[in-house]
Design an enzyme around this catalytic site. Structure first.
Site, PDB file in Angstrom:
ATOM      1  N   PRO A 131       1.167  -1.565   0.173  1.00 12.46           N
ATOM      2  CA  PRO A 131       0.118   0.141   0.834  1.00 12.46           C
ATOM      3  C   PRO A 131       0.796   1.202   0.269  1.00 12.46           C
ATOM      4  CG  PRO A 131      -0.809  -1.607   1.738  1.00 12.46           C
ATOM      5  CD  PRO A 131       0.469  -2.098   0.830  1.00 12.46           C
ATOM      6  N   CYS A 132       0.125   2.262  -0.479  1.00 12.98           N
ATOM      7  CA  CYS A 132       1.433   3.391  -1.211  1.00 12.98           C
ATOM      8  C   CYS A 132       0.785   4.202   0.196  1.00 12.98           C
ATOM      9  CB  CYS A 132       0.449   4.015  -2.218  1.00 12.98           C
ATOM     10  SG  CYS A 132       0.705   6.096  -1.971  1.00 12.98           S
ATOM     11  N   GLN A 133       1.760   4.879   0.973  1.00 17.52           N
ATOM     12  CA  GLN A 133       2.076   5.800   1.562  1.00 17.52           C
ATOM     13  C   GLN A 133       3.162   6.386   2.552  1.00 17.52           C
ATOM     14  OE1 GLN A 133       2.701   1.673   3.916  1.00 17.52           O
ATOM     15  NE2 GLN A 133       0.776   2.533   5.147  1.00 17.52           N
TER      16      GLN A 133
END
Ligand SMILES: C[S@@+](CC[C@H](N)C(=O)[O-])C[C@H]1O[C@@H](n2cnc3c(N)ncnc32)[C@H](O)[C@@H]1O
Length: 465
Positions: A131-133
């Site tokens: 997931p993009c963080q």
């Protein structure tokens, strides 16, 4: 100097298989699916000699696995982890368990932050769409213990597996993320990617990346994602490709793994950029591009390779003249479309409004009047081109600007896409996600990847190992 024989490097008798065409068997693979989820007792899959042992993290409904298994039966997923934080019902995990039951694999349905690394089996290839963080390193430079990442930032879970497993860490990596990864955050463009690259360099990986739009290679959806492929310096792939790394431009454009899987040419522009990345993510957290001016673009171009302390990066343009799939190609006949997917005449106006161009007065929450404007969207969507990107909110009957609307094949009545069509746009087998609600199935496809991409990358990796 010894001449490099590319044929030798990329030949592998086990994979005399033409590069996968996009018209893979996904349309015909109409496996019977269970309508209800069932769980089966599972045992660890024992990999045979010659198999490539895969672990899949952030597995969703198994996009990497679908693609890799199409590339070669040598890819054996021996463990996966999938846990959805936002819902109690773990649809993706249950679907994965059911759909891959034949092959058998170990599984984990826990927050990856709680999974002890010694419970993760040793493997050859780690894959995952993390997931993009915000990937920054929490520790200040002064107190930095080197490369401790922020807790809960899921990149560091991948890093920790690679780090803690030491010599037994997977020698190969295949990772997916949004294209924005190369340019975030806005105030320090490229910092997050530099953090990731430097942490992999520290662990001894060579890393290639390329921003790939699936539709540029004949697949039915315009979906642009960053794909990274890594190999450690004590791997057989490194042994084979090391001579090619001496010419980074040729490597990125012609001879590297991404180049072979996704042929391209150099784009006009700045040409090759060589950049020091180093091996210290904490340093990059603070200093990478720290003096960038507002609106300055990311120093990372759409393709590149990281070799030790430096990366080489260049903009490339796709080159592909094989068959091309369009949205129209994957549509089902009217008889297969449930009535609730058709748009009623009463609702058509609302859909048209939301999709249309507008410039209108609105009142903000604090009472200020402002002019809201946006351009128009194609309504209905063009079926002669690959589809727009599917997003997680694609499901549900409510009118929306972003959901796809197509004219149905026989009657021309306007309708939304049904779950099987969304699966086809990601090149999953029909009904891969059956059993979950329609809303959830759309969500799962909005999260997933176009499986033709790991398939093509896997085909090349299989030739090299
Ligand atoms: C971008 S999606 C990957 C989708 C996948 N590649 C596929 O083809 O379906 C990221 C996945 O990570 C999962 N995830 C998010 N946080 C997690 C966590 N803390 N531990 C394990 N999985 C997590 C999400 O549920 C989601 O399925």
């Amino acid at each position: 100097m010894k001449e490099i024989n590319m044929k030798e490097i990329y030949s592998n008798s086990r994979s005399e298989r033409r590069l996968c065409e996009p018209v893979v068997d996904y349309c015909t693979k109409n496996k019977e699916k269970f309508q209800q989820f069932e769980l089966f007792p599972r045992t660890r899959l024992m990999a045979k000699k010659g198999d490539i042992r895969v672990i899949e993290l952030f597995a969703g409904v198994g996009g990497f696995r679908v693609g890799l298994e199409r590339a070669s039966k040598r890819f054996k997923t021996i463990w996966f982890n999938q846990w959805e934080p936002s819902t109690k019902q773990q649809d993706a995990y249950l679907i994965y368990m059911r759909d891959f039951n034949d092959e058998g694999s170990e599984f984990s349905n826990h927050d990856i932050n709680t999974v002890p690394i010694n419970e993760i089996p040793d493997s050859d290839l780690l894959c995952g769409g993390f997931p993009c963080q915000d990937y920054s390193v929490a520790t200040t430079l002064k107190n930095s213990r080197g490369i401790e990442g922020k807790k809960g930032v899921l990149w560091w879970n991948i890093y920790n597996i690679l780090h803690d497993k030491g010599d037994k860490a997977p020698k190969y990596l295949m990772l997916e993320n949004v294209d924005r990864l190369l340019s975030s955050p806005a105030k320090q463009r490229g910092r997050d990617f530099a953090i990731i690259l430097s942490s992999l360099s520290k662990l001894g990986y060579i890393v290639e990346w390329k921003v790939i739009n699936a539709a540029d290679y004949g697949m039915p959806q315009r979906r642009r994602r960053t794909y990274m492929v890594g190999y450690r310096k004590d791997s057989i792939i490194y042994e084979k490709l090391e001579p090619l790394l001496k010419d980074p431009v040729d490597y990125i454009i012609n001879s590297g793994i991404e180049a072979k899987a996704f042929p391209s040419v150099e784009d006009v522009g700045d040409g090759i950029v060589k950049m020091k990345i180093g091996r210290d993510p904490a340093y990059n957290t603070v200093h990478f591009n720290e003096n960038a001016k507002q609106n300055q673009p990311s120093p990372f171009k759409n393709s590149g390779v990281l070799i030790d302390d430096y990366c080489y990066t260049i903009d490339t343009l796709p080159q592909y003249d094989g068959p091309k799939l369009t949205l129209g190609d994957i549509l089902l006949d009217d008889k297969d479309i449930p009535e609730e997917f058709f748009i009623s005449k009463n609702n058509e106006k609302q859909w048209a409004y939301l999709k249309g161009a507008k410039k209108e007065k609105r009142i903000s929450a604090n009472g200020h009047e402002y002019i809201y404007s946006e351009g128009g969207m194609a309504f209905p969507d063009s079926i002669d081109k690959p589809s727009r990107t599917i997003i997680t909110g694609e499901g549900g009957s409510g009118p929306s600007r972003f959901k796809h609307v197509v004219p149905s094949k026989q009657s021309g009545r306007l309708r939304r896409l049904i779950p099987i069509e969304l699966e086809r746009l990601n090149m999953f087998p029909d009904n891969h996600t059956a059993g979950a609600s329609d809303l959830r199935r759309a969500f799962l496809m909005g999260n997933a990847l176009v499986t033709g991409i790991p398939e093509r990358l896997g085909t090349i990796i299989n030739m090299l190992i």
